[in-house]
Design an enzyme around this catalytic site. Structure first.
Site, PDB file in Angstrom:
ATOM      1  N   TYR A   1       0.850  -1.204   0.000  1.00 25.92           N
ATOM      2  CA  TYR A   1       0.000   0.000   0.000  1.00 25.92           C
ATOM      3  C   TYR A   1       0.875   1.239   0.000  1.00 25.92           C
ATOM      4  O   TYR A   1       1.856   1.310   0.743  1.00 25.92           O
ATOM      5  CB  TYR A   1      -0.904   0.026   1.243  1.00 25.92           C
ATOM      6  CG  TYR A   1      -2.359  -0.132   0.857  1.00 25.92           C
ATOM      7  CD1 TYR A   1      -3.009   0.871   0.151  1.00 25.92           C
ATOM      8  CD2 TYR A   1      -3.065  -1.293   1.165  1.00 25.92           C
ATOM      9  CE1 TYR A   1      -4.324   0.718  -0.236  1.00 25.92           C
ATOM     10  CE2 TYR A   1      -4.388  -1.451   0.782  1.00 25.92           C
ATOM     11  CZ  TYR A   1      -5.009  -0.432   0.077  1.00 25.92           C
ATOM     12  OH  TYR A   1      -6.313  -0.566  -0.323  1.00 25.92           O
TER      13      TYR A   1
ATOM     14  N   GLU B   1      -0.593   4.842  -0.589  1.00 24.79           N
ATOM     15  CA  GLU B   1      -1.401   6.037  -0.883  1.00 24.79           C
ATOM     16  C   GLU B   1      -0.556   7.292  -0.757  1.00 24.79           C
ATOM     17  O   GLU B   1       0.257   7.419   0.172  1.00 24.79           O
ATOM     18  CB  GLU B   1      -2.584   6.122   0.088  1.00 24.79           C
ATOM     19  CG  GLU B   1      -3.688   5.148  -0.267  1.00 24.79           C
ATOM     20  CD  GLU B   1      -4.777   5.094   0.782  1.00 24.79           C
ATOM     21  OE1 GLU B   1      -4.623   5.731   1.837  1.00 24.79           O
ATOM     22  OE2 GLU B   1      -5.788   4.406   0.531  1.00 24.79           O
TER      23      GLU B   1
ATOM     24  N   ASP C   1      -6.779  12.809 -25.333  1.00 23.39           N
ATOM     25  CA  ASP C   1      -6.743  11.432 -24.858  1.00 23.39           C
ATOM     26  C   ASP C   1      -6.069  10.628 -25.968  1.00 23.39           C
ATOM     27  O   ASP C   1      -6.692  10.272 -26.961  1.00 23.39           O
ATOM     28  CB  ASP C   1      -8.176  10.945 -24.609  1.00 23.39           C
ATOM     29  CG  ASP C   1      -8.231   9.470 -24.246  1.00 23.39           C
ATOM     30  OD1 ASP C   1      -7.177   8.797 -24.300  1.00 23.39           O
ATOM     31  OD2 ASP C   1      -9.329   8.983 -23.917  1.00 23.39           O
TER      32      ASP C   1
ATOM     33  N   THR D   1      -4.030   5.488 -21.991  1.00 21.75           N
ATOM     34  CA  THR D   1      -3.900   4.151 -21.428  1.00 21.75           C
ATOM     35  C   THR D   1      -2.464   3.724 -21.704  1.00 21.75           C
ATOM     36  O   THR D   1      -1.745   4.383 -22.460  1.00 21.75           O
ATOM     37  CB  THR D   1      -4.842   3.138 -22.120  1.00 21.75           C
ATOM     38  OG1 THR D   1      -4.625   3.206 -23.530  1.00 21.75           O
ATOM     39  CG2 THR D   1      -6.292   3.419 -21.817  1.00 21.75           C
TER      40      THR D   1
ATOM     41  N   LYS E   1      -2.156  -0.158 -24.976  1.00 23.05           N
ATOM     42  CA  LYS E   1      -2.516  -0.271 -26.403  1.00 23.05           C
ATOM     43  C   LYS E   1      -1.227  -0.196 -27.229  1.00 23.05           C
ATOM     44  O   LYS E   1      -0.365  -1.049 -27.055  1.00 23.05           O
ATOM     45  CB  LYS E   1      -3.531   0.816 -26.759  1.00 23.05           C
ATOM     46  CG  LYS E   1      -4.847   0.689 -25.961  1.00 23.05           C
ATOM     47  CD  LYS E   1      -5.865   1.693 -26.445  1.00 23.05           C
ATOM     48  CE  LYS E   1      -7.247   1.486 -25.897  1.00 23.05           C
ATOM     49  NZ  LYS E   1      -7.467   1.887 -24.513  1.00 23.05           N
TER      50      LYS E   1
ATOM     51  N   ARG F   1      -1.836  -3.033 -18.343  1.00 21.21           N
ATOM     52  CA  ARG F   1      -3.084  -2.257 -18.333  1.00 21.21           C
ATOM     53  C   ARG F   1      -2.969  -1.161 -17.281  1.00 21.21           C
ATOM     54  O   ARG F   1      -2.726  -1.454 -16.108  1.00 21.21           O
ATOM     55  CB  ARG F   1      -4.285  -3.136 -17.963  1.00 21.21           C
ATOM     56  CG  ARG F   1      -4.451  -4.373 -18.782  1.00 21.21           C
ATOM     57  CD  ARG F   1      -5.850  -4.919 -18.650  1.00 21.21           C
ATOM     58  NE  ARG F   1      -6.731  -4.171 -19.512  1.00 21.21           N
ATOM     59  CZ  ARG F   1      -6.811  -4.338 -20.825  1.00 21.21           C
ATOM     60  NH1 ARG F   1      -6.074  -5.241 -21.423  1.00 21.21           N
ATOM     61  NH2 ARG F   1      -7.628  -3.618 -21.540  1.00 21.21           N
TER      62      ARG F   1
HETATM   63  N1  PLP Z   1      -9.709   6.514 -24.182  1.00 11.13           N
HETATM   64  C1  PLP Z   1      -9.711   5.981 -25.414  1.00 11.13           C
HETATM   65  C2  PLP Z   1      -9.507   6.871 -26.597  1.00 11.13           C
HETATM   66  C3  PLP Z   1      -9.924   4.612 -25.568  1.00 11.13           C
HETATM   67  O1  PLP Z   1      -9.961   4.083 -26.785  1.00 11.13           O
HETATM   68  C4  PLP Z   1     -10.108   3.808 -24.416  1.00 11.13           C
HETATM   69  C5  PLP Z   1     -10.321   2.358 -24.511  1.00 11.13           C
HETATM   70  O2  PLP Z   1     -10.471   1.745 -25.480  1.00 11.13           O
HETATM   71  C6  PLP Z   1     -10.101   4.427 -23.177  1.00 11.13           C
HETATM   72  C7  PLP Z   1      -9.895   5.783 -23.089  1.00 11.13           C
HETATM   73  C8  PLP Z   1     -10.427   3.684 -21.922  1.00 11.13           C
HETATM   74  O3  PLP Z   1      -9.476   2.892 -21.464  1.00 11.13           O
HETATM   75  P1  PLP Z   1      -9.790   1.763 -20.362  1.00 11.13           P
HETATM   76  O4  PLP Z   1     -10.506   0.692 -21.094  1.00 11.13           O
HETATM   77  O5  PLP Z   1      -8.426   1.413 -19.923  1.00 11.13           O
HETATM   78  O6  PLP Z   1     -10.626   2.396 -19.300  1.00 11.13           O
END
Ligand code: PLP
Length: 428
Positions: free
Chosen positions: A51, A53, A206, A232, A235, A241
């Site tokens: 842990y 935090e 994002d 993320t 990918k 993950r």
């Molecule tokens: N943002 C985008 C552009 C995504 O394509 C995805 C998932 O496919 C996410 C966020 C979300 O990711 P997670 O599935 O890890 O929550």
């Protein structure tokens, strides 16, 4: 203390089957990849027991000297992988995944019911960017904030920046979100920055899908224009993950992004960080800063272009006519087909991809190149893959014509029945 095979043969057997499936199939899901053994070793380590935090040097638990070292190393590597100056940019590596990372940014910047604009889900955006239907606020983002999505120009399949600008001037969002889950082209960040500035909004990217491509500089760099960049890590980046949030260190629109974001992650929305993931992420980010990674990402893009080119030769229509990145969106409507049926048939042939029911292409499939590029595919193998997909589409068409009902269940029943006459062909 027993190993998994002795302690729990049931779970061991399921993992073995999944490993076989991953090994056997052509993995073409654009958001998936194969991470390295080194990453998996870190993720499967004793780091999961701890842990911690808080942030390095400021923890709510004792015994964190090694975790502090690990998280600091991970932060440094994250900034290095994306070519960022630590005086101008900071990063939080604790988000549990992409959706939590996005919600943490909203929590940091917005009050409940503040207005946001992201790409509409049926046009390639992500749920967490504020998806809602006329009847229902589907995503938590649209429940807690007022969402006005922007869209693609349906005649070109490209982002409609003019419409985004017009709508933003009327809607006056506090946050504009760039980024997508199913968009084969690059983003015009300077244009989006201009629109955000015109309405006094924060600009967030994002980059979940393309973060590996961004690190390798094979697509445009969002950091030059955005205030915040989320991602993320599993990918195109090829990590475990997880999620990350990058923020400008300068105050933006009167907000100290660093403290707002760090507080939104903890104690705002999360508790203890997943240190095993942070360990795996640090390993991934070391690789992401290497010349081999740049070569890999260059290959991801070339492979995707080769796939797109071959599909066009075979007579397929692609959304936007091609691809600048790691994915293509294929329109199956000219073949009288929908993505769901093709997905099922291709799955039976161990070709794994997504149906993509977008507004532009209700009968489409999404195909990505990162995972098979990790497995060593080059342009030649991706051209052969396009031919296999084509064969699967032809079989789907024949199967669809042979089924009496129109429902997907009827189709499934038919193709999984012993008398499906095309099954032998698929198994080849
Ligand atoms: N943002 C985008 C552009 C995504 O394509 C995805 C998932 O496919 C996410 C966020 C979300 O990711 P997670 O599935 O890890 O929550």
């Amino acid at each position: 203390d027993y190993g998994l095979a002795e302690a729990d043969p049931d779970v061991r057997a399921i993992i073995d089957k999944e490993k076989q499936r991953q090994f056997r199939s052509l993995e073409l899901i654009a958001s998936e990849n194969f991470t390295s053994r080194a990453v998996m070793e870190a993720v499967g380590s004793c780091l999961t027991n701890k842990y911690s935090e808080g942030l390095p040097g400021k923890r709510y638990y004792g015994g964190n000297e090694h975790i502090d070292e690990l998280e600091t190393l991970c932060q440094e590597r994250a900034l290095a992988a994306f070519h960022l100056d630590g005086k101008k940019w900071g990063v939080n590596v604790q988000p549990l995944s992409g959706s939590p990372a996005n919600f943490e940014v909203y929590t940091a910047l917005l009050n409940p019911h503040d207005r946001i604009m992201g790409l509409d889900l049926p046009h390639g955006g992500h749920l967490s960017h504020g998806f809602m239907t006329p009847k229902r606020r589907v995503s938590g983002t649209s429940i807690y904030f007022e969402s006005m999505p922007y869209r693609l120009d349906e005649s070109t399949g490209l982002l409609d920046y003019d419409m985004l600008e017009k709508t933003a001037l009327l809607f006056r969002p506090k946050l504009i979100i760039a980024g997508a889950s199913a968009y084969p082209r690059d983003f015009d960040y300077p244009r989006m920055r201009k629109i955000a500035d015109a309405v006094g909004a924060f600009l967030m990217m994002d980059m979940a899908h393309i973060s590996g491509l961004v690190a390798a500089k094979v697509v445009a760099d969002p950091f030059e224009y955005c205030d915040i960049v989320t991602t993320t890590t599993h990918k195109s980046l090829r990590g475990p993950r997880g999620g990350m949030i990058f923020f400008k260190k300068d105050s933006v629109l009167g907000v100290d992004l660093e403290s707002a974001i760090n507080n939104a992650v903890f104690p705002g929305l999360q508790g203890g960080p997943h240190n095993h993931t942070i360990g795996g992420l640090a390993v991934c980010l070391k690789y992401a800063h290497s010349p081999e990674f740049k070569t890999y990402q260059g290959q991801v893009v070339s492979n995707c272009r080769a796939l797109a080119g071959r599909l066009i030769e075979l007579g397929y229509k692609l959304v936007s006519g091609g691809s600048d990145n790691h994915l293509v969106l294929v329109d199956l409507r000219p073949f009288g087909l929908d993505g769901a049926r093709a997905e099922k048939i291709l799955d039976m042939a161990s070709i794994t991809l997504n149906k993509n029911s977008s507004a532009l292409v209700p009968g489409g499939i999404r195909i990505g190149s990162p995972a098979m590029t990790t497995r060593g595919f080059t342009e030649k193998e991706f051209i052969a893959t396009a031919d296999l997909i084509h064969e699967g589409v032809q079989i789907t068409l024949e199967a669809k014509q042979a089924v009496s009902g129109t429902k997907l269940q009827d189709f499934m029943k038919f193709i999984t029945s012993p008398d499906f006459p095309l099954l032998d062909r698929i198994s080849d």
